[in-house]
Design a protein around this motif. Structure first.
Motif, PDB file in Angstrom:
ATOM      1  N   HIS A  93     -14.841   2.753  12.315  1.00  0.00           N
ATOM      2  CA  HIS A  93     -15.429   3.352  11.117  1.00  0.00           C
ATOM      3  C   HIS A  93     -16.953   3.446  11.232  1.00  0.00           C
ATOM      4  CE1 HIS A  93     -11.485   2.377   9.679  1.00  0.00           C
ATOM      5  NE2 HIS A  93     -11.695   1.093   9.916  1.00  0.00           N
ATOM      6  N   ALA A  94     -17.546   4.192  10.312  1.00  0.00           N
ATOM      7  CA  ALA A  94     -19.006   4.240  10.253  1.00  0.00           C
ATOM      8  C   ALA A  94     -19.446   4.284   8.802  1.00  0.00           C
ATOM      9  CB  ALA A  94     -19.537   5.454  10.997  1.00  0.00           C
TER      10      ALA A  94
ATOM     11  N   ARG B 141      -5.374  -3.257   6.107  1.00  0.00           N
ATOM     12  CA  ARG B 141      -4.820  -3.182   7.460  1.00  0.00           C
ATOM     13  C   ARG B 141      -5.578  -2.245   8.390  1.00  0.00           C
ATOM     14  NH1 ARG B 141      -2.324   0.435   4.601  1.00  0.00           N
ATOM     15  NH2 ARG B 141      -1.615   2.335   5.610  1.00  0.00           N
TER      16      ARG B 141
ATOM     17  N   TYR C  74     -17.298  -1.369  12.525  1.00  0.00           N
ATOM     18  CA  TYR C  74     -18.066  -0.382  11.757  1.00  0.00           C
ATOM     19  C   TYR C  74     -19.418  -0.165  12.412  1.00  0.00           C
ATOM     20  CZ  TYR C  74     -14.790  -1.297   7.926  1.00  0.00           C
ATOM     21  OH  TYR C  74     -13.658  -1.430   7.165  1.00  0.00           O
TER      22      TYR C  74
ATOM     23  N   HIS D 212       3.067  -3.107   8.331  1.00  0.00           N
ATOM     24  CA  HIS D 212       1.867  -3.759   7.799  1.00  0.00           C
ATOM     25  C   HIS D 212       1.474  -3.318   6.392  1.00  0.00           C
ATOM     26  CE1 HIS D 212       0.428  -4.941  12.096  1.00  0.00           C
ATOM     27  NE2 HIS D 212       1.503  -5.589  11.706  1.00  0.00           N
ATOM     28  N   GLU D 213       2.069  -2.255   5.889  1.00  0.00           N
ATOM     29  CA  GLU D 213       1.751  -1.796   4.525  1.00  0.00           C
ATOM     30  C   GLU D 213       2.481  -2.597   3.457  1.00  0.00           C
ATOM     31  OE1 GLU D 213       3.258   0.253   6.748  1.00  0.00           O
ATOM     32  OE2 GLU D 213       1.727   1.689   7.371  1.00  0.00           O
TER      33      GLU D 213
ATOM     34  N   TYR E  53      -8.855  -1.639   7.932  1.00  0.00           N
ATOM     35  CA  TYR E  53     -10.283  -1.873   7.690  1.00  0.00           C
ATOM     36  C   TYR E  53     -10.778  -3.242   8.119  1.00  0.00           C
ATOM     37  CZ  TYR E  53      -9.036   2.264   5.217  1.00  0.00           C
ATOM     38  OH  TYR E  53      -8.524   3.496   4.936  1.00  0.00           O
TER      39      TYR E  53
ATOM     40  N   ASP F 252       0.877  -1.160   0.000  1.00  0.00           N
ATOM     41  CA  ASP F 252       0.000   0.000   0.000  1.00  0.00           C
ATOM     42  C   ASP F 252       0.917   1.214   0.000  1.00  0.00           C
ATOM     43  OD1 ASP F 252      -1.493   2.188   0.686  1.00  0.00           O
ATOM     44  OD2 ASP F 252      -2.537   1.229   2.349  1.00  0.00           O
TER      45      ASP F 252
ATOM     46  N   TYR G 244     -17.683   7.455   7.566  1.00  0.00           N
ATOM     47  CA  TYR G 244     -16.288   7.888   7.772  1.00  0.00           C
ATOM     48  C   TYR G 244     -15.327   6.732   7.961  1.00  0.00           C
ATOM     49  CZ  TYR G 244     -17.898   7.984  12.715  1.00  0.00           C
ATOM     50  OH  TYR G 244     -18.459   7.694  13.930  1.00  0.00           O
ATOM     51  N   ASP G 245     -14.125   6.986   7.470  1.00  0.00           N
ATOM     52  CA  ASP G 245     -12.970   6.122   7.700  1.00  0.00           C
ATOM     53  C   ASP G 245     -12.328   6.614   8.986  1.00  0.00           C
ATOM     54  OD1 ASP G 245     -10.461   5.057   7.847  1.00  0.00           O
ATOM     55  OD2 ASP G 245      -9.928   5.444   5.765  1.00  0.00           O
TER      56      ASP G 245
ATOM     57  N   PRO H 251     -15.123   7.221   1.197  1.00  0.00           N
ATOM     58  CA  PRO H 251     -13.974   7.553   2.057  1.00  0.00           C
ATOM     59  C   PRO H 251     -13.007   6.388   2.246  1.00  0.00           C
ATOM     60  CG  PRO H 251     -16.032   7.606   3.324  1.00  0.00           C
ATOM     61  CD  PRO H 251     -16.408   7.382   1.897  1.00  0.00           C
ATOM     62  N   PHE H 252     -13.511   5.148   2.100  1.00  0.00           N
ATOM     63  CA  PHE H 252     -12.640   3.979   2.281  1.00  0.00           C
ATOM     64  C   PHE H 252     -11.769   3.715   1.048  1.00  0.00           C
ATOM     65  CE2 PHE H 252     -16.334   3.397   5.008  1.00  0.00           C
ATOM     66  CZ  PHE H 252     -15.693   3.315   6.230  1.00  0.00           C
TER      67      PHE H 252
ATOM     68  N   ARG I 263     -10.347   6.406  -0.628  1.00  0.00           N
ATOM     69  CA  ARG I 263      -9.678   7.657  -0.978  1.00  0.00           C
ATOM     70  C   ARG I 263      -8.208   7.494  -1.335  1.00  0.00           C
ATOM     71  NH1 ARG I 263      -9.255   7.109   4.198  1.00  0.00           N
ATOM     72  NH2 ARG I 263      -7.479   7.981   5.275  1.00  0.00           N
TER      73      ARG I 263
ATOM     74  N   SER J 209      -9.810   5.590  10.609  1.00  0.00           N
ATOM     75  CA  SER J 209      -8.396   5.269  10.867  1.00  0.00           C
ATOM     76  C   SER J 209      -7.544   6.512  11.049  1.00  0.00           C
ATOM     77  CB  SER J 209      -7.828   4.354   9.779  1.00  0.00           C
ATOM     78  OG  SER J 209      -8.007   4.900   8.507  1.00  0.00           O
ATOM     79  N   ALA J 210      -7.972   7.640  10.528  1.00  0.00           N
ATOM     80  CA  ALA J 210      -7.164   8.862  10.637  1.00  0.00           C
ATOM     81  C   ALA J 210      -7.595   9.739  11.808  1.00  0.00           C
ATOM     82  CB  ALA J 210      -7.268   9.653   9.337  1.00  0.00           C
TER      83      ALA J 210
ATOM     84  N   GLU K 117     -11.931  11.779   4.364  1.00  0.00           N
ATOM     85  CA  GLU K 117     -12.264  10.608   5.179  1.00  0.00           C
ATOM     86  C   GLU K 117     -13.709  10.623   5.652  1.00  0.00           C
ATOM     87  OE1 GLU K 117      -9.892  12.767   6.167  1.00  0.00           O
ATOM     88  OE2 GLU K 117      -7.970  11.758   5.881  1.00  0.00           O
TER      89      GLU K 117
ATOM     90  N   ARG L 283      -1.574 -14.624   4.779  1.00  0.00           N
ATOM     91  CA  ARG L 283      -0.842 -13.358   4.924  1.00  0.00           C
ATOM     92  C   ARG L 283      -1.802 -12.179   5.000  1.00  0.00           C
ATOM     93  NH1 ARG L 283       0.415 -14.507  -0.785  1.00  0.00           N
ATOM     94  NH2 ARG L 283      -0.940 -13.130  -1.937  1.00  0.00           N
ATOM     95  N   ARG L 284      -1.360 -11.207   5.751  1.00  0.00           N
ATOM     96  CA  ARG L 284      -2.069  -9.945   5.943  1.00  0.00           C
ATOM     97  C   ARG L 284      -2.245  -9.232   4.598  1.00  0.00           C
ATOM     98  NH1 ARG L 284      -1.857  -6.943  10.644  1.00  0.00           N
ATOM     99  NH2 ARG L 284      -0.277  -8.357  11.466  1.00  0.00           N
TER     100      ARG L 284
ATOM    101  N   PRO M 116      -2.248  -5.880   2.910  1.00  0.00           N
ATOM    102  CA  PRO M 116      -1.844  -4.523   3.317  1.00  0.00           C
ATOM    103  C   PRO M 116      -2.929  -3.478   3.041  1.00  0.00           C
ATOM    104  CG  PRO M 116      -0.482  -5.316   1.488  1.00  0.00           C
ATOM    105  CD  PRO M 116      -1.349  -6.465   1.904  1.00  0.00           C
ATOM    106  N   PHE M 117      -3.804  -3.747   2.060  1.00  0.00           N
ATOM    107  CA  PHE M 117      -4.850  -2.770   1.728  1.00  0.00           C
ATOM    108  C   PHE M 117      -6.024  -2.822   2.720  1.00  0.00           C
ATOM    109  CE2 PHE M 117      -2.629  -3.777  -2.212  1.00  0.00           C
ATOM    110  CZ  PHE M 117      -2.169  -2.513  -2.534  1.00  0.00           C
TER     111      PHE M 117
END
Lengths: 245, 245
Positions: B57-58, B126, B239, A86-87, B128, A11, B10-11, A123-124, A126, B13-14, B87, B120-121, B123-124
């Motif tokens: 998130h929402a 992480r 969420y 994690h990215e 969410y 990412d 909204y996201d 927003p997810f 962006r 995470s920020a 966001e 594996r994780r 990354p996109f």
């Protein structure tokens, strides 16, 4: 020393591009930091198929590096992923001959560009797609896409900041996949110049909005002038999708 | 003055959660800043259905506010979204009676919790989804889920940091949706205590790993002791999905 080829997913939104820089956070910097930790403080340099810019993502970047660590194939992924942020994820590692070179042996690449449509920005998405709220004529864009397929001097679709002399590249296919509220452009070719995909996208958006005619593309290519093409579309929609060897 | 009800996506995470804080970036802070700009410097306070924590998130948060601006219904979304950071998005605005209250009139809520599985994780994902690499017994988790449906004192599933006295809540349904490499838990109920969904998820993961038996849930609920339940699962998978009135 054994050479290893790794497929990397990242990412790019949190990074100042792939290539290592003295101060900024880069993908190469993080991978080399993880490798150094794994090699107990010994520097391990990586070579990638090519750079990606700040904000650009990869689902199929390829790197190589040399190591004399005795880690079995299939265990490198976990060993590196536990050390990586994690990215960035190592998807696959294989042992290759010492002649393999992640950049010089590339025979082709695929990039994808994601455009989010619709009345409101998601927003997810962006950081993961370019949001374009205006209606687009997809038939006109598809018509324009056909003109890019072939071997051309792509000077008009290359950032002036490049250091490459040879601007001739071959695009073998361009495809437009329509999903709900998302346009996905696939570009396959033997190589791409600096910002080439993003400038082609910007030009296709001009076509989709009726600002350029689809049949104006051949003259834009022939003009070999960056000013003839459209704007550079934003980095967040671009993914290095696959590298072929 | 006209009262407006808005659906917000909204996201998280920020952001340092929904509720406004003097220094940190919050969802409420950004929405009130946008409203103040729209109202030429006049403060406009919003009321939400409830808070969400940092990283949560929402897709269906609901707020209300009062305004005497003459903006037609259907135009509020664009007016606010152009002033909001990327966001946060206003999905829908409607004029409501002055008796409507986004918090006091809530009759039910749905939360969803996303868990990413697999070797594996991604990354996109992480920010969410919660990445859980271990195998899970989904049948046992489904069995455990049934014990949560009903009206109970959920003290065992509430952060000690709460200021709520009444810990009785009613969960009307719990559902597990399986997608490729993703588990989605849907919780519907008349209300949820602080961290309640995340502590239930942490407890279900213990069941899925065989650390707790599915039929241990009734005793954990009856014990009214936070220490009996599992860990609080991370915020990134949660969420606020829908608020009912």
């Amino acid at each position: 020393m054994q050479r290893y080829k790794c497929e990397i997913i990242y990412d790019g939104s949190a990074y100042c591009g792939f290539q290592i820089q003295p101060k900024d956070r880069t993908v190469q910097g993080e991978i080399e930091r993880a490798l150094k930790k794994l090699h107990k403080g010994v520097d391990v340099k990586i070579q990638a198929s090519g750079r990606t810019d700040a904000g650009v993502h990869a689902v199929g970047q390829v790197i190589h590096f040399d190591s004399d660590l005795d880690i079995p194939i299939g265990k490198w992924e976990l060993a590196l992923n536990t050390l990586l942020p994690h990215e960035i994820v190592v998807a696959k590692t294989e042992a290759v001959s010492n002649n393999f070179h992640a950049r010089y042996n590339v025979t082709g690449k695929e990039y994808r560009y994601f455009i989010q449509l619709g009345e409101r920005r998601d927003p997810f998405k962006r950081n993961y797609a370019y949001y374009y709220p205006y209606p687009l004529n997809l038939d006109a864009m598809r018509e324009a896409m056909n003109y890019f397929v072939g071997e051309f001097d792509f000077t008009s679709f290359c950032s002036a900041k490049t250091d490459k002399e040879d601007k001739i590249r071959k695009i073998t296919s361009m495809e437009l996949i329509e999903e709900e509220n998302m346009l996905i452009f696939s570009f396959k070719g033997n190589g791409f110049l600096y910002n080439m995909v993003r400038i082609i996208i910007g030009t296709l958006l001009d076509v989709g909005r009726g600002k350029k005619r689809p049949d104006s593309i051949p003259a834009i290519i022939a003009g070999k002038d960056r000013k003839l093409a459209g704007k550079t579309a934003s980095a967040n929609g671009l993914y290095l999708w696959k590298v072929h060897y």
